[in-house]
Structures are given as C-alpha cells and as structure tokens.
Design a protein around this motif. Structure first.
Motif, PDB file in Angstrom:
ATOM      1  N   GLY A  44      60.326  39.559  -7.748  1.00 42.46           N
ATOM      2  CA  GLY A  44      59.039  39.577  -8.446  1.00 42.46           C
ATOM      3  C   GLY A  44      59.155  40.195  -9.829  1.00 42.46           C
ATOM      4  O   GLY A  44      58.583  39.696 -10.799  1.00 42.46           O
ATOM      5  N   LEU A  45      59.918  41.278  -9.955  1.00 41.84           N
ATOM      6  CA  LEU A  45      60.118  41.907 -11.263  1.00 41.84           C
ATOM      7  C   LEU A  45      60.922  41.016 -12.197  1.00 41.84           C
ATOM      8  O   LEU A  45      60.659  40.960 -13.405  1.00 41.84           O
ATOM      9  N   LEU A  46      61.916  40.305 -11.662  1.00 41.63           N
ATOM     10  CA  LEU A  46      62.689  39.370 -12.491  1.00 41.63           C
ATOM     11  C   LEU A  46      61.804  38.242 -13.021  1.00 41.63           C
ATOM     12  O   LEU A  46      61.894  37.870 -14.195  1.00 41.63           O
ATOM     13  N   ILE A  47      60.962  37.700 -12.169  1.00 43.34           N
ATOM     14  CA  ILE A  47      60.062  36.623 -12.592  1.00 43.34           C
ATOM     15  C   ILE A  47      59.104  37.132 -13.663  1.00 43.34           C
ATOM     16  O   ILE A  47      58.860  36.457 -14.668  1.00 43.34           O
ATOM     17  N   ASP A  48      58.578  38.344 -13.475  1.00 40.58           N
ATOM     18  CA  ASP A  48      57.672  38.914 -14.465  1.00 40.58           C
ATOM     19  C   ASP A  48      58.378  39.108 -15.801  1.00 40.58           C
ATOM     20  O   ASP A  48      57.815  38.823 -16.850  1.00 40.58           O
ATOM     21  N   GLY A  49      59.629  39.585 -15.760  1.00 37.83           N
ATOM     22  CA  GLY A  49      60.389  39.759 -16.995  1.00 37.83           C
ATOM     23  C   GLY A  49      60.619  38.443 -17.715  1.00 37.83           C
ATOM     24  O   GLY A  49      60.534  38.374 -18.951  1.00 37.83           O
ATOM     25  N   MET A  50      60.896  37.396 -16.962  1.00 38.82           N
ATOM     26  CA  MET A  50      61.097  36.081 -17.588  1.00 38.82           C
ATOM     27  C   MET A  50      59.807  35.579 -18.222  1.00 38.82           C
ATOM     28  O   MET A  50      59.816  35.036 -19.326  1.00 38.82           O
ATOM     29  N   ILE A  51      58.691  35.765 -17.548  1.00 37.39           N
ATOM     30  CA  ILE A  51      57.403  35.326 -18.093  1.00 37.39           C
ATOM     31  C   ILE A  51      57.074  36.090 -19.367  1.00 37.39           C
ATOM     32  O   ILE A  51      56.613  35.502 -20.353  1.00 37.39           O
ATOM     33  N   LEU A  52      57.328  37.408 -19.376  1.00 36.80           N
ATOM     34  CA  LEU A  52      57.056  38.205 -20.574  1.00 36.80           C
ATOM     35  C   LEU A  52      57.927  37.773 -21.744  1.00 36.80           C
ATOM     36  O   LEU A  52      57.462  37.721 -22.886  1.00 36.80           O
ATOM     37  N   ARG A  53      59.194  37.451 -21.482  1.00 36.93           N
ATOM     38  CA  ARG A  53      60.080  36.978 -22.562  1.00 36.93           C
ATOM     39  C   ARG A  53      59.605  35.659 -23.143  1.00 36.93           C
ATOM     40  O   ARG A  53      59.645  35.451 -24.353  1.00 36.93           O
ATOM     41  N   VAL A  54      59.156  34.754 -22.276  1.00 41.11           N
ATOM     42  CA  VAL A  54      58.659  33.463 -22.759  1.00 41.11           C
ATOM     43  C   VAL A  54      57.418  33.670 -23.616  1.00 41.11           C
ATOM     44  O   VAL A  54      57.270  33.062 -24.681  1.00 41.11           O
ATOM     45  N   LYS A  55      56.524  34.559 -23.180  1.00 39.04           N
ATOM     46  CA  LYS A  55      55.312  34.834 -23.959  1.00 39.04           C
ATOM     47  C   LYS A  55      55.656  35.461 -25.303  1.00 39.04           C
ATOM     48  O   LYS A  55      55.037  35.141 -26.315  1.00 39.04           O
ATOM     49  N   GLN A  56      56.654  36.356 -25.344  1.00 34.27           N
ATOM     50  CA  GLN A  56      57.043  36.989 -26.603  1.00 34.27           C
ATOM     51  C   GLN A  56      57.664  35.981 -27.548  1.00 34.27           C
ATOM     52  O   GLN A  56      57.434  36.021 -28.749  1.00 34.27           O
ATOM     53  N   ARG A  57      58.467  35.066 -27.029  1.00 32.15           N
ATOM     54  CA  ARG A  57      59.067  34.035 -27.880  1.00 32.15           C
ATOM     55  C   ARG A  57      58.014  33.097 -28.454  1.00 32.15           C
ATOM     56  O   ARG A  57      58.118  32.683 -29.595  1.00 32.15           O
ATOM     57  N   LYS A  58      57.025  32.752 -27.668  1.00 33.39           N
ATOM     58  CA  LYS A  58      55.941  31.912 -28.174  1.00 33.39           C
ATOM     59  C   LYS A  58      55.167  32.626 -29.266  1.00 33.39           C
ATOM     60  O   LYS A  58      54.730  32.024 -30.221  1.00 33.39           O
ATOM     61  N   GLY A  59      55.002  33.931 -29.140  1.00 33.05           N
ATOM     62  CA  GLY A  59      54.293  34.709 -30.144  1.00 33.05           C
ATOM     63  C   GLY A  59      55.058  34.773 -31.444  1.00 33.05           C
ATOM     64  O   GLY A  59      54.480  34.795 -32.522  1.00 33.05           O
ATOM     65  N   LYS A  60      56.382  34.814 -31.423  1.00 32.70           N
ATOM     66  CA  LYS A  60      57.209  34.857 -32.625  1.00 32.70           C
ATOM     67  C   LYS A  60      57.204  33.529 -33.352  1.00 32.70           C
ATOM     68  O   LYS A  60      57.286  33.474 -34.573  1.00 32.70           O
ATOM     69  N   ASP A  61      57.154  32.426 -32.617  1.00 35.04           N
ATOM     70  CA  ASP A  61      57.216  31.096 -33.235  1.00 35.04           C
ATOM     71  C   ASP A  61      55.953  30.752 -33.998  1.00 35.04           C
ATOM     72  O   ASP A  61      55.981  29.971 -34.933  1.00 35.04           O
ATOM     73  N   GLU A  62      54.841  31.313 -33.608  1.00 32.94           N
ATOM     74  CA  GLU A  62      53.575  30.947 -34.229  1.00 32.94           C
ATOM     75  C   GLU A  62      53.352  31.644 -35.530  1.00 32.94           C
ATOM     76  O   GLU A  62      53.818  32.560 -35.972  1.00 32.94           O
TER      77      GLU A  62
END
Length: 62
Positions: A44-62
C-alpha cells in the motif's frame, strides 16, 4: 502521515488480513500467513509513493 498514505496503508493491511484468512487451510507456512498484513501495508505504501510521484511529474510538466 497524509490521509492518502493512511488510506492505502489501511487498504493494504485489510487485504493482507483477508488473504491470511483465505489461506488458512492451505499449504502456505504459518509465518508467511501471519506476515501477509505487513506485506499488504508495504505494498500500500509503495502504491501511494508511485501515485505521488506521478502527480508531482504532472505538476512539473504544466
């Protein structure tokens, strides 16, 4: 601990407990069965970490 992290941790723990009871009469070792909730928390913690990384990358691209 954020609410999202806690949510995925609890979902992983509950899934591990359910698997523990489902595998009660199988040939899986007792130690492995009792460790399943802990493994679920880790997943569960690994999945949460992956989701947070994806959200951070989307925030940088915009």
């Amino acid at each position: 601990m954020g609410s999202t992290r806690l949510r995925y941790t609890m979902i992983g723990f509950i899934a591990g407990v359910l698997l523990m009871y489902m595998l009660q009469n199988s040939s899986v070792g007792t130690g492995t069965r009792f460790a399943l909730p802990v493994y679920g928390v880790g997943i569960g913690l690994l999945i949460d970490g992956m989701i947070l990384r994806v959200k951070q990358r989307k925030g940088k691209d915009e």
